[in-house]
Motif scaffolding. Structure first.
Motif, PDB file in Angstrom:
ATOM      1  N   UNK A   1      14.979  -2.094 -24.108  1.00  0.00           N
ATOM      2  CA  UNK A   1      14.319  -0.722 -24.610  1.00  0.00           C
ATOM      3  C   UNK A   1      14.012  -0.844 -26.118  1.00  0.00           C
ATOM      4  N   UNK A   2      13.050   0.181 -26.291  1.00  0.00           N
ATOM      5  CA  UNK A   2      12.950   0.612 -27.662  1.00  0.00           C
ATOM      6  C   UNK A   2      13.226   1.957 -28.064  1.00  0.00           C
ATOM      7  N   UNK A  73      20.385   4.736 -14.282  1.00  0.00           N
ATOM      8  CA  UNK A  73      21.551   4.933 -14.834  1.00  0.00           C
ATOM      9  C   UNK A  73      21.960   6.365 -14.981  1.00  0.00           C
ATOM     10  N   UNK A  74      21.042   7.110 -14.790  1.00  0.00           N
ATOM     11  CA  UNK A  74      21.433   8.793 -14.673  1.00  0.00           C
ATOM     12  C   UNK A  74      21.887   8.958 -13.047  1.00  0.00           C
ATOM     13  N   UNK A  99      27.781   0.126 -17.274  1.00  0.00           N
ATOM     14  CA  UNK A  99      27.505  -1.505 -17.931  1.00  0.00           C
ATOM     15  C   UNK A  99      25.984  -1.502 -17.873  1.00  0.00           C
ATOM     16  N   UNK A 100      25.163  -0.774 -17.202  1.00  0.00           N
ATOM     17  CA  UNK A 100      23.637  -0.550 -17.276  1.00  0.00           C
ATOM     18  C   UNK A 100      23.245   0.087 -18.651  1.00  0.00           C
ATOM     19  N   UNK A 101      24.196   1.164 -18.806  1.00  0.00           N
ATOM     20  CA  UNK A 101      23.953   2.016 -19.927  1.00  0.00           C
ATOM     21  C   UNK A 101      23.953   1.112 -21.360  1.00  0.00           C
ATOM     22  N   UNK A 151      31.228  10.206 -21.697  1.00  0.00           N
ATOM     23  CA  UNK A 151      31.007  10.100 -23.195  1.00  0.00           C
ATOM     24  C   UNK A 151      29.570   9.880 -23.379  1.00  0.00           C
ATOM     25  N   UNK A 152      28.946   9.178 -22.568  1.00  0.00           N
ATOM     26  CA  UNK A 152      27.656   8.529 -22.749  1.00  0.00           C
ATOM     27  C   UNK A 152      26.434   9.755 -22.725  1.00  0.00           C
TER      28      UNK A 152
END
Length: 393
Positions: A1-2, A73-74, A99-101, A151-152
């Motif tokens: 990702x950017x 992810x969401x 993990x995906x995050x 946390x994410x």
């Protein structure tokens, strides 16, 4: 990702007729980068914890198949929200989303924008994310969530603070995120213990602590005993968890529960709350999640533990600058509890209370709907408070 410029969506949507499902669906979009159109397609199908799980996982799978990893992810993260203790999918989807995050946002970690720490604490490791202030440093922030936080979710608020000139340490404590889900460490109301451990390990002081939701009680509690905390932001009115839990209960039922608690009549209380849980999905989730996160064997034991989570008994020990943020349509917390909270803070250096409203799109829990305004309010208060402290000296 950017790496993208940090932006926050504004507004709240009527997605589900049940208040808590509606709030959490907005949370998927506002705090977890879900797609509104995806959520609109499933919102009316959600009737209970089972359909919540099924629908969120389904659109998560669809997003993966379409290569929309951010959205997946969401959905996976929030799919486990209403899963109960004992469901094997709870840890499975929590770990999958996490993990995906970290894979999707690995650029932030590979270039050193965000640094990860693991702080040893009572047989577990508390995860910490650190990002350095951009430009001249204005302050150091210790940031954490509350009763049901990940946390994410606070990753981009953390980066936003850094953009505005703040060193930020974001951490999970006992009862939160992976510390609860994968390490099995239950909540403690003595929040000063994990906070002190984190400050010692990282060697930091003269900080502003920000706690969201239940963190609005935990952060001031920590400040009562940990004086390296100089400024406190309670990102929610939260004087006493027991009072909060009863805040939206009908008056007569509230009186009955208080009376039964005073006399310790556990069997009747357990019966009442089990009956209410069958009628109300929010009550059902609150009790089951609470028993899970607080290591309680019954609704009665959970209520007893909730009464320990308060600042009213230690408010006189808090002598720092304090900002309390409320919301006038919070479906979890009766904002009128602000009086009990402010009255307990009798020895603070300064006290600021800010009530957000629907006209600001920030009237719901943790001011969902206008995160930027909320964060900017915190930033301006920190700057003003530090300037005031200099003048006072």
């Amino acid at each position: 990702m950017k790496k993208d410029k940090i932006t926050f969506q504004k507004g709240l949507y009527n997605l589900n007729e049940e208040d808590n499902f509606n709030f959490q669906l907005n949370r998927v979009v506002m705090w977890n980068d879900g797609d509104l159109e995806d959520i609109k397609k499933i919102a009316n199908k959600i009737k209970d914890s089972t359909t919540w799980k099924e629908e969120l996982i389904e659109i998560g799978n669809q997003a993966v198949n379409q290569g929309r990893i951010k959205e997946a992810i969401a959905y996976y993260r929030m799919s486990e929200f209403f899963m109960y203790d004992g469901d094997p999918d709870k840890v499975k989807y929590y770990k999958l989303a996490t993990d995906m995050f970290y894979d999707y946002y690995k650029e932030y970690f590979e270039d050193g924008t965000v640094i990860q720490y693991e702080v040893p604490y009572e047989g577990v490791k508390l995860p910490v994310l650190y990002t350095k202030a951009v430009g001249e440093k204005k302050d150091t922030i210790l940031l954490h969530g509350g009763n049901d936080s990940y946390m994410e979710e606070l990753f981009f608020p953390m980066l936003y603070f850094a953009e505005k000139g703040f060193d930020v340490y974001l951490f999970e404590g006992p009862g939160q995120g992976g510390v609860m889900r994968t390490q099995g460490k239950h909540f403690t109301y003595k929040w000063e213990k994990p906070v002190t451990t984190v400050l010692d390990y990282l060697g930091i002081g003269d900080i502003t602590i920000i706690g969201a939701s239940l963190g609005g009680m935990l952060a001031p509690r920590a400040a009562a005993y940990e004086k390296r905390i100089k400024r406190v932001i309670a990102w929610s009115i939260f004087p006493n968890f027991f009072l909060v839990a009863l805040g939206t209960v009908p008056y007569l039922l509230k009186k009955l529960v208080k009376m039964l608690m005073n006399f310790g009549v556990a069997p009747i209380l357990n019966l009442i709350f089990n009956m209410e849980a069958k009628k109300d999905p929010t009550v059902d989730w609150a009790i089951k999640h609470g028993m899970y996160a607080y290591n309680a064997k019954s609704p009665y034991e959970y209520l007893v533990k909730l009464n320990q989570f308060q600042i009213m008994d230690v408010g006189h020990l808090i002598d720092q600058d304090v900002l309390v943020l409320g919301a006038n349509q919070d479906h979890f917390i009766n904002y009128k509890l602000f009086k009990e909270e402010l009255d307990s803070l009798s020895n603070v250096r300064s006290l600021t209370f800010r009530l957000f409203t629907e006209k600001e799109s920030a009237s719901n829990h943790c001011n969902m709907g206008n995160t930027k305004l909320t964060l900017d309010t915190m930033i301006n208060w920190i700057k003003m408070t530090k300037e005031s402290a200099k003048e006072f000296v």
